[in-house]
Structures are given as C-alpha cells and as structure tokens.
Motif scaffolding. Structure first.
Motif, PDB file in Angstrom:
ATOM      1  N   THR A  98       0.821  -1.222   0.000  1.00 62.03           N
ATOM      2  CA  THR A  98       0.000   0.000   0.000  1.00 62.03           C
ATOM      3  C   THR A  98       0.854   1.270   0.000  1.00 62.03           C
ATOM      4  O   THR A  98       0.365   2.336  -0.358  1.00 62.03           O
ATOM      5  N   HIS A 106      -5.422   3.378  -4.112  1.00 67.79           N
ATOM      6  CA  HIS A 106      -6.015   3.341  -2.773  1.00 67.79           C
ATOM      7  C   HIS A 106      -5.994   4.710  -2.142  1.00 67.79           C
ATOM      8  O   HIS A 106      -5.304   5.595  -2.607  1.00 67.79           O
ATOM      9  N   THR A 108      -4.722   4.724   0.843  1.00 68.01           N
ATOM     10  CA  THR A 108      -3.569   4.583   1.733  1.00 68.01           C
ATOM     11  C   THR A 108      -2.332   5.067   0.989  1.00 68.01           C
ATOM     12  O   THR A 108      -2.289   5.056  -0.222  1.00 68.01           O
ATOM     13  N   THR A 287     -15.824   9.258  -2.776  1.00 67.94           N
ATOM     14  CA  THR A 287     -14.861   8.162  -2.831  1.00 67.94           C
ATOM     15  C   THR A 287     -14.496   7.821  -4.264  1.00 67.94           C
ATOM     16  O   THR A 287     -13.372   7.454  -4.562  1.00 67.94           O
ATOM     17  N   PHE A 490      -0.467  -0.160  -9.484  1.00 63.93           N
ATOM     18  CA  PHE A 490      -1.873  -0.467  -9.223  1.00 63.93           C
ATOM     19  C   PHE A 490      -2.721   0.795  -9.296  1.00 63.93           C
ATOM     20  O   PHE A 490      -2.440   1.787  -8.631  1.00 63.93           O
ATOM     21  N   SER A 492      -7.040   1.623  -9.171  1.00 64.86           N
ATOM     22  CA  SER A 492      -8.293   0.915  -8.893  1.00 64.86           C
ATOM     23  C   SER A 492      -9.279   1.213 -10.013  1.00 64.86           C
ATOM     24  O   SER A 492      -8.968   1.909 -10.979  1.00 64.86           O
ATOM     25  N   ARG A 493     -10.452   0.663  -9.909  1.00 63.09           N
ATOM     26  CA  ARG A 493     -11.448   0.954 -10.935  1.00 63.09           C
ATOM     27  C   ARG A 493     -12.806   1.099 -10.278  1.00 63.09           C
ATOM     28  O   ARG A 493     -13.058   0.576  -9.196  1.00 63.09           O
ATOM     29  N   THR A 494     -13.676   1.822 -10.927  1.00 66.97           N
ATOM     30  CA  THR A 494     -15.064   1.918 -10.470  1.00 66.97           C
ATOM     31  C   THR A 494     -15.942   2.130 -11.686  1.00 66.97           C
ATOM     32  O   THR A 494     -15.450   2.179 -12.826  1.00 66.97           O
ATOM     33  N   LYS A 495     -17.237   2.204 -11.446  1.00 68.05           N
ATOM     34  CA  LYS A 495     -18.181   2.410 -12.554  1.00 68.05           C
ATOM     35  C   LYS A 495     -18.893   3.745 -12.344  1.00 68.05           C
ATOM     36  O   LYS A 495     -19.449   3.986 -11.277  1.00 68.05           O
TER      37      LYS A 495
ATOM     38  N   LEU B 125       3.077  -2.425   7.230  1.00 68.41           N
ATOM     39  CA  LEU B 125       2.342  -2.976   6.084  1.00 68.41           C
ATOM     40  C   LEU B 125       1.086  -2.161   5.795  1.00 68.41           C
ATOM     41  O   LEU B 125       0.627  -2.074   4.662  1.00 68.41           O
ATOM     42  N   ASN B 126       0.500  -1.591   6.846  1.00 72.02           N
ATOM     43  CA  ASN B 126      -0.666  -0.701   6.738  1.00 72.02           C
ATOM     44  C   ASN B 126      -1.740  -1.224   5.785  1.00 72.02           C
ATOM     45  O   ASN B 126      -2.213  -0.505   4.890  1.00 72.02           O
ATOM     46  N   GLN B 127      -2.131  -2.476   5.989  1.00 73.85           N
ATOM     47  CA  GLN B 127      -3.190  -3.061   5.173  1.00 73.85           C
ATOM     48  C   GLN B 127      -4.550  -2.513   5.606  1.00 73.85           C
ATOM     49  O   GLN B 127      -4.720  -2.082   6.746  1.00 73.85           O
ATOM     50  N   LYS B 131     -11.232  -4.784   2.161  1.00 74.26           N
ATOM     51  CA  LYS B 131     -11.305  -5.424   0.844  1.00 74.26           C
ATOM     52  C   LYS B 131      -9.994  -6.129   0.497  1.00 74.26           C
ATOM     53  O   LYS B 131      -8.929  -5.758   0.993  1.00 74.26           O
ATOM     54  N   GLU B 133      -8.330  -6.025  -2.208  1.00 76.76           N
ATOM     55  CA  GLU B 133      -7.429  -5.160  -2.958  1.00 76.76           C
ATOM     56  C   GLU B 133      -6.407  -4.460  -2.088  1.00 76.76           C
ATOM     57  O   GLU B 133      -5.349  -4.061  -2.576  1.00 76.76           O
ATOM     58  N   THR B 134      -6.747  -4.248  -0.819  1.00 76.57           N
ATOM     59  CA  THR B 134      -5.827  -3.552   0.073  1.00 76.57           C
ATOM     60  C   THR B 134      -5.385  -4.444   1.235  1.00 76.57           C
ATOM     61  O   THR B 134      -4.909  -3.938   2.252  1.00 76.57           O
ATOM     62  N   GLU B 371     -20.209  -0.433  -5.581  1.00 69.81           N
ATOM     63  CA  GLU B 371     -19.685  -0.624  -6.933  1.00 69.81           C
ATOM     64  C   GLU B 371     -18.174  -0.740  -6.953  1.00 69.81           C
ATOM     65  O   GLU B 371     -17.601  -1.565  -7.656  1.00 69.81           O
ATOM     66  N   TYR B 372     -17.528   0.055  -6.135  1.00 65.33           N
ATOM     67  CA  TYR B 372     -16.069   0.152  -6.223  1.00 65.33           C
ATOM     68  C   TYR B 372     -15.391  -0.703  -5.171  1.00 65.33           C
ATOM     69  O   TYR B 372     -14.186  -0.713  -5.047  1.00 65.33           O
ATOM     70  N   ARG B 375     -17.642  -5.810  -3.990  1.00 69.30           N
ATOM     71  CA  ARG B 375     -18.585  -6.140  -5.054  1.00 69.30           C
ATOM     72  C   ARG B 375     -19.201  -7.515  -4.796  1.00 69.30           C
ATOM     73  O   ARG B 375     -18.587  -8.379  -4.183  1.00 69.30           O
TER      74      ARG B 375
END
Lengths: 558, 558
Positions: A98, A106, A108, A287, A490, A492-495, B125-127, B131, B133-134, B371-372, B375
């Motif tokens: 991150t 992200h 982060t 967001t 990396f 991210s994606r959204t709609k 690491l700050n996860q 989600k 993804e992070t 959505e983001y 999901r």
C-alpha cells in the motif's frame, strides 16, 4: 483407549515449559533473532523491506487460502522464529504494498517513518481510552486532538476551546476506528437529537425508534445524500433502524456534485408525504471521483428545513490543512457534524477516524453511563462513543500534526492536488487515453480508449455510445486486472455514469495521488504500462472494432 | 496590515523545507535519536521502560490537561526528537501502567514481547482489511482467525471449515475493534434476521425498524440479559433503534447468574403484551464479578421461544482455551452468536474484538455491497462488517495463537483462575477483609472491613447493614482512590448488591488476575497497603464506629 481424557491433557499441559512460556512476557526478542532482524530491516528501510518481501506477481487467492485453512488452534507453542518465517513467506509476501508510490489506486499512502516506533510505543503502553483509569493522560490528549480537528473545521476562538475541550459533560467529537463508525455516530446523534425526550415521551434512546416516530407523528425518517455518497451511509441507515430505502440518493450534476434544486425538491416531497428529513449529508471528496458538494448551499437548505447537516469529509477533510485549497470545502464550517479520517490524507496508520460536532452539547443525546465505568461526571471518553475499549491511536494523529505541522501538511496536500492536475493533463495529451472526471482534489478517473475510438466517440450518438461502452468497460477491466496482477503498479477501478457519455455506466480507472513519493515519471510509466497491456488485448480490441464497424463508425487501419 | 493573506501564507509554506518534509517518509529515525533510543529501551526492557517513564504518583487530571489545551494545529513542523521529549514527559509519564503486575484492576495485562515488533510490522504494512485489494493475504488470514475462534466455541469438523471458512457468501464471524462493536453486530444480525423480508415487506435492512414491527405486528422488540450485563448492550439497543428500556434486566441469584425462572417469566410476559423477544443474551464472565450465566439452560429457553441466543464472552471466552475449565462455559456452543475479545484474556493489544456466528449464513441479513468495493461475489471482508476500513489486527491474534499455542493458553488461564482462588483464600484469612464475590473465573471482589465491624456484621440486621454500608462504602472508595494515587498498585472498584448483605448497594474492590507476572507476594502486598491506608482514614473509621455505637452494636476498643 485413544480418546484424550482431561487428565491426559492436564499432563500434556504441564509438559509445556512454564518457564519458556513466561519468558515471552519477560525476555525481549533478541536483535539477531528472525523477528529481531525483520524489525531492524523495516526500521532501517521500510520501502526496501516491503519491496523485498512482498512478491510482485499476484498469487491467486485460492492458493493463498491453502495456507490459512487449519481451523484448529495448534495445541503446542511454536518458536517465534519459526512462526515469523511463516508470516514472512505466507502473509507478508502476499500482502499489498500500500505504501508503494506506484500503487495509486487506494486512499492509503506511504507513512512517515517516525510513526513506526510510535506505533510500537502505543502498543507497549496498551492504554484503553474508554476511561481515565486505563488511559489517564491519553484522555486529555485525545480530547486535544479532537479539539485541533474541530478548530481546523470550525475555527472557534481560544475561549471556546478553553471552555469545552476538556469539559466532562461535553464533547467536540469522537475518535473512532474509521469513517464508517464516524458517519454512523453522526447520524446516531442526529437521530437521537431529533427524536428526543418530549413530554411523556422518554426519547428514542430509551423508548426506541418506533415509539419516537409515533410520538412525533413522522411516517418515516429520511437521510439525503448525493448518489455519490459513501456506502457506509446506507449501512448506517440499516444499523440505526432507518432503513436503506430511506437513505435517498439525490441526483448529481456533471461534476458529481449534488443538484441543489433536486435536494430542495426532495426535502419538500418527504415533508409532503408525512416523512421527516433526519439529516442532509454533504460529501467532501466523493470516494469515486473526489468531488466536493456545494456545502454552503446545502447548509442553507438544511437550515431552511431545520435539519441536521452532516459532512462526510472522511477523505477530503485534510484539504482544510491547506490555506490555498481549504476554500474548496467552503461551507463545511456550517455543518452540525463532520467526519474526517486521519488514516487517509493525514498520513496516519489505519484506524484513526473522527467525527466532530459543531455544538459541544450535541453528544448529550447519546450519553451513557455505568456503575464501574464512565460514571456520571467523569471525563471518561466512553460516555460519548459508539465503541467501548479503544487503543491510543489519537497519539499518532497528535504526533503527526506536531511533527508535520500545518504548513507541512499544506505542502503535502498542495503537491498532491497539483500532481493530480498534472496527471490529468498528461492523460489528456495522449491519443489513446481520456480523463473521465477531472481532479477537484487529488483524485481523478480516466480510461484507455484506442486512438480511433477516441476520435469516433467525439461525435458518437447516444445509441453508439451505448453499444460501444460495454466493450470499453471490458477493456478497462482487463487492463486494470492485468496491471494489478503484474504487481508493478496499481490503479483501482469503479463504474461511473459520465454526463459526456449520456450517463452510460462506464468502467474507469481511479487514482488517488496522495503519496508524496509518487513522481511524474512514475505516472508516465503507469499509463505506458496500461497501453502495453491494452496492445495485447487483441480479442477485446477486435470485438470493439467489429462493433464500431457494425455501427457504421469509421475505422482507419492502424 | 497584520492580517495574514493567502499570499503571505503561501510564501511561508514555501519556506517549509520540502526536502526536510519528504525526508520523514524516506529516512528512518536514527538509532541514536531520541525516538531511536526510546524504541531501543522499550524493545529491550518494556517493563523497565514503563517503570522508569511512567511516574508513580498521580498528577491531577486538571494539571495534565494544561499540557493539552492548544486547539490550534501548530503552524510549523517540530523536530521528532523535540516532540518525542514532549510525549515522554507529558504523555507517557502520566499514562497508566496497564502491564504492571500490581495493577490488577483492569482487564488489560502484560503483553508478550513478540507482539511489539509484530505491531510495528502491522503498521508498516498498513493493510486495510475492508477489501482484498488492500489486504490480499490478510483476508484469508483474518477468516482463518475467525475460523479458529469459531472452532474453539463450536468445534465443528474439518469439513465444516473447509466448506465455509473462505466462502465469499458466508462468514463465521466478524473481526471488530472491540467487544462493544461485536455485541452490536450480533444484535444487528439478530434484529435483521428476525424482521427479514417477507411477502411484500422488503425487510428491515431496506425498510427500517418501524415498518418491520408493523409488518410482523410486534408492539416492541425486547432483548433480555441479566442485570449484570455489560453496558454496551444498552448502547447497542439505543443504536439499533430498539431503545434502552427494551433491554430488560433479568434478576440474578446470589452468584450474579441470571435466574432461569425469571427469564422464562419475562419471555412469557413480553409475548403476552404483544412484544417479541429479539434476543436472549448470556453473560460469560460478567464485567463486575466474573460470573458465568447458566448458558445451557438459557439456550434451552431461547430454543423454546425461538429466540436468537447471544453469549457475551468478551472477557470470559478465553477460558475455552483451557480443557480443564472450559466446562464453566458449558452451553456456549449452543449460542447463535458469541463475542470474544482477544485483547482481554488472550494477551493481544487493544483493538481485537470478535463476534462469531454458529451458522455461516446468518450474516446474509447484514450483507451489503457497493460498486467500487465489496462487489457482489468478492471475498471482501467489508461485506459483512459494521466497520469499514480496518487494520490487520487479526495478525496479532493469529500469531499469539500460534506462538502460545492452545496448551500455553491453558497454562496461563489455569494459573489465573488458581491465583484468583488463592487470593480469595488469602483475603478470607484476614481479620479485616472480606470476599464479597468468590472467583468463578479470575475475577473477584472484596472489601476492607475493620476487624470489629467484620465480626459485628455477621449477626447484623437488615437495618443495621443499611446504616453501616454507606460508611463502609466511603471507606472503600477512600482506600481505592488513595492506593491508585500513590501509584504502586491499583485495584478497581464497583458497586454491587450482595445477597449476604440484604442487597444493600455496596462498594467493593474488584480485581482481575490475568497478568501472569502477578505473584502471590504481590497480592499480599496489595492488601497490606490497603490496610495501611485504612489505618490513616481516622475520620471515616470514627464515623463508622459512632454509627455502630448508635446502632447498639458492640465495639471493643482496639
């Protein structure tokens, strides 16, 4: 005869070396132990440690799960060194980098180094902030942090803070594990304030929501937020008994900001139908697109209708630290409550959300006491918080505010915003990329669009866009996924439903440029990598071009 | 002319050395820096560090507050070393030595050393576990930890965990910041399950509580718990819209356990009045006395009435790790949901609560998507949690379970329980102390009672007890406060209504003996110190004796 009896077990327990067990409480890890070495490495070179230990190429989740499938708690103690090896190879290796400056998908970011030893100090002290008895100086410290953020938003004078910041019966806000709890706390306070004790009604806190609605003769409570509001608000509506359907999404304009007319109309409609607007929520940094609602105008409407005005500035609130850009959030100071996450743009580790209240008395509506804790008149923080036992995370915010300073933050934030503007420009200059939402703060969305398609889209009809978009969406998804899997960078994606594309649901890349270590060169590399991935997506591109031909849209060969 | 314009400010911001600012993200603290030295000290000798830096004698809170009264965020960056000095002298010095073996009034204890570097690793690491993804591998890790605790409680077979532990649509529980959120989550799930979608009703999550009550024709929802239930349940009742009055406190027997007859009667009564019992909550380790409700009998009643059965084992749940004592919680495996805090008797730092669900599908009632993020179909943990962004605390629990092992935990827990029994015996042997509640787990309450008073109390009438108790309460409060202030040791206090004293509200000392470093000698020292404080409380003792004379109770001179 094979069954274990309690007696056998007792014997085996006795065999666990008591001395060895107690040693973990009394003897520190040796510097040359596996864990000692790891710690040294991450203390001396965090980025190096993360870069070396987190494997770049993504391992499928199903494979990772195989290392975490034993539900039985192991019977026997394991050496710390052996366990640490496991963590390194199975957990750290497949965690997410991150802090990487090329991981810009992200909220982060990289953390300042000094917070690492402070985190260790925090854990070593192991305070519990629910009450003075287990936190002592951490209680005034946390109140001070809340006061500092309150001042950042509301800018009251010194007299105000002298009077209220440390007052037992009052609170300028609450420190929370994150923005979700902060938003929930704000709506909890607003709900209890609205349905407060009145005549023979003891108030919603005592008698519950249904009794409150009946007493005040409201058919339903409604929370209004733009359609870009964070999903935590729907969760809050669920938890608080309001119901997700009563979180009404108000339409947004082409810049993802709430339509003021639509907001006013919705207020009217709710009232006409016998409902009551519980709160209007402004979003300061959505967001998905990073846009800020017209907060001052929303505040005026909230005032007209006598409604609680909450601003969800979980992500964007840190912008207030920049005197250059704080005007982007103009009107936030009129909010009754504001959510800010320090673990987003304030460079503090995960777990530092805050909700602030304009009026120090607002928390009265959620105050609670018990006999052995948070007694009446005590200054225990637990009297006004949704959570109970909590760690001393406020120290991390306190230290970051002091070590970075307001001007240091401004520099970081200004640079982030300007980097986002730069990136948007860079994208626009490309033949085969397009910005979908321009950055207002440091967040923007964009997508890859093959050169010919990009040109053709400019004059495309609604129907053509409708036909093409699914193909572009598939391409965007493909690129995002491959890029993530390759592990170098990396996004991210959204709609979204962009106005310029007839509100057709469009998948987009989303980037947040808060990491101070992200350079312009890296941004160029990221889009170049995306371009290269796109090159290889021959079948998806083929389908797109076939579609274009069928739609009669010209395609030059390339 | 003295006013600051944005332009002036911009200039001053530019003067902040950008290089210096970026350095905090790239250059670690030097080992010989102030912070480096602190870290070395606490790494090598945590107890020594805490003992040296936390000042023993208590400073009045009002004085501490003076160091935390500046609400303005400082404009300029501060050197880390300078700031660290401030933290040491103003914060750490006046924090609470929760790890001290003579501070036995809290549920916090000493921590194993290896968790300190791991905490640093976690922060580095700050996860973000909301989600995949992070958090990537941290997601299966957390699911594994929840699975391990689920197994500890419910002991299902390997097939069960293979099937459900990592299933996207299911969840065996939720990791929370603490027991309060865990209890709240359990009741949220129970509430949504009870008022679920049905016919044309879309369910409470969508339509809200009032619509749910109307659809099912319930006058009110009621949660039943013993009068010793934790205050977080009342808070949950408030937040969830049920109302604190609808958390009905059921009477307890002389051992602070819920009266089964009273529970059944209350169920009947609620039903007769048109209400619906939402949940019965069993307490496995009351906060004030450490007693465990008759869980199996409660489970039977819950089944009879078709009611969700939740067990709040936030504190006592760790007892399940001991095969010798786990039977004390017999029946917990019949609960629909169970709360356990790892930061209590599992020796993990603050911020590690968990709620476990017997049925992996129960969380359906609170599932949410966006959505983001989280999901549909993803394994994102955020789909089934009250909180949003969360740190990787699960790693601390995972590591503690592996490094200590089940048998190691048993040893710790057995020793704690046996130490509590020893202390109760030691107290009983004194002429001038008495045990008020015997330890069932490792918690007991007691008080100081001057020798002659102790003798006289044995035959005292209800009226005499009523007259004497306020004096004894004042004495107990005095001793507890003085002892805390002197800083050598700490016991907490609460108010109980002991059956042996005609249910007269009585202030008592409360001790939790979970710290493995607490020795029998220390326990003797603690009561000796209390005795000496009591000696000096001449006016309180004088008032007590005067009262006794007036009541005609014999007093020998001593």
């Amino acid at each position: 005869m094979n069954q274990k009896t309690p007696n056998d077990d007792d014997k085996q327990v006795a065999e666990v070396n008591q001395e060895a067990l107690y040693r973990i409480f009394t003897i520190p890890e040796a510097p040359d132990s596996t864990l000692g070495k790891i710690e040294k490495h991450l203390s001396e070179n965090l980025m190096g440690f993360l870069g070396e230990h987190i494997v770049a190429r993504e391992k499928p989740l199903q494979e990772i799960e195989r290392d975490f499938e034993q539900a039985g708690i192991p019977e026997d103690p394991q050496f710390v060194s052996e366990h640490t090896e496991f963590l390194l190879n199975k957990l750290v290796a497949h965690s997410v980098h991150t802090a990487s400056p090329k991981f810009i998908g992200h909220m982060t970011s990289a953390l300042p180094y000094f917070l690492l030893p402070l985190a260790k100090l925090m854990v070593g002290l192991n305070q519990n902030l629910v009450k003075i008895e287990t936190s002592k100086a951490f209680t005034p410290l946390e109140r001070n942090v809340i006061g500092m953020l309150h001042h950042l938003v509301y800018q009251q004078d010194a007299g105000f803070y002298n009077r209220w910041m440390h007052s037992a019966q009052h609170s300028l806000g609450a420190f929370c594990s994150g923005g979700t709890v902060a938003n929930m706390t704000a709506l909890w306070v607003a709900r209890n304030q609205l349905l407060k004790a009145d005549g023979d009604f003891a108030g919603i806190a005592a008698d519950g929501l249904a009794a409150g609605l009946a007493h005040y003769n409201y058919k339903r409570l409604v929370v209004l937020v733009s359609e870009r509001g964070h999903y935590s608000l729907a969760k809050a509506a669920d938890v608080l008994g309001i119901g997700r359907r009563n979180l009404v999404a108000v339409a947004t304009d082409e810049n993802n900001r709430i339509k003021i007319d639509a907001l006013r109309q919705t207020c009217d409609q709710v009232q006409q139908e016998g409902g009551k607007v519980l709160a209007i929520v402004g979003v300061a940094g959505t967001t998905e697109t990073g846009h800020v609602d017209p907060l001052a105008e929303m505040a005026a409407i909230a005032q007209d209708y006598g409604v609680h005005f909450h601003v969800d500035a979980a992500w964007g609130g840190a912008t207030l630290l920049s005197s250059r850009y704080r005007e982007l959030l103009q009107g936030v100071e009129q909010a009754d409550s504001v959510t800010i996450d320090a673990h987003k743009q304030m460079y503090v580790p995960m777990g530092a959300g805050m909700v602030l209240f304009k009026s120090p008395s607002l928390v009265k509506s959620i105050e609670h006491h018990a006999e052995y804790i948070i007694r009446q008149g005590s200054k225990d923080l637990g009297a006004h918080s949704m959570e109970g036992s909590r760690p001393g995370m406020a120290m991390m915010v306190f230290s970051a505010l002091h070590v970075i300073g307001r001007r240091g933050y401004q520099l970081l934030i200004d640079n982030s915003l300007e980097k986002a503007r730069y990136f948007a420009e860079l994208i626009s200059e490309q033949d085969d990329f397009e910005v979908i939402t321009e950055p207002e703060l440091c967040l923007l969305t964009y997508r890859f669009v093959p050169k010919r398609v990009k040109q053709a889209l400019k004059q495309a009809s609604a129907e053509q866009v409708e036909q093409l978009t699914p193909h572009l969406n598939a391409l965007t998804r493909y690129i995002q996924k491959r890029q993530r899997e390759s592990g170098k960078s990396f996004v991210s994606r959204t709609k979204l439903t962009p106005a310029q594309y007839f509100h057709e649901p469009s998948v987009v890349f989303r980037v947040v440029l808060a990491n101070p270590l992200t350079t312009n060169d890296m941004l160029a590399e990221i889009i170049e990598e995306q371009r290269q991935i796109a090159e290889k997506a021959t079948s998806l591109r083929g389908a797109l071009h076939t579609e274009m031909r069928e739609l009669g849209m010209v395609i030059d060969n390339r």
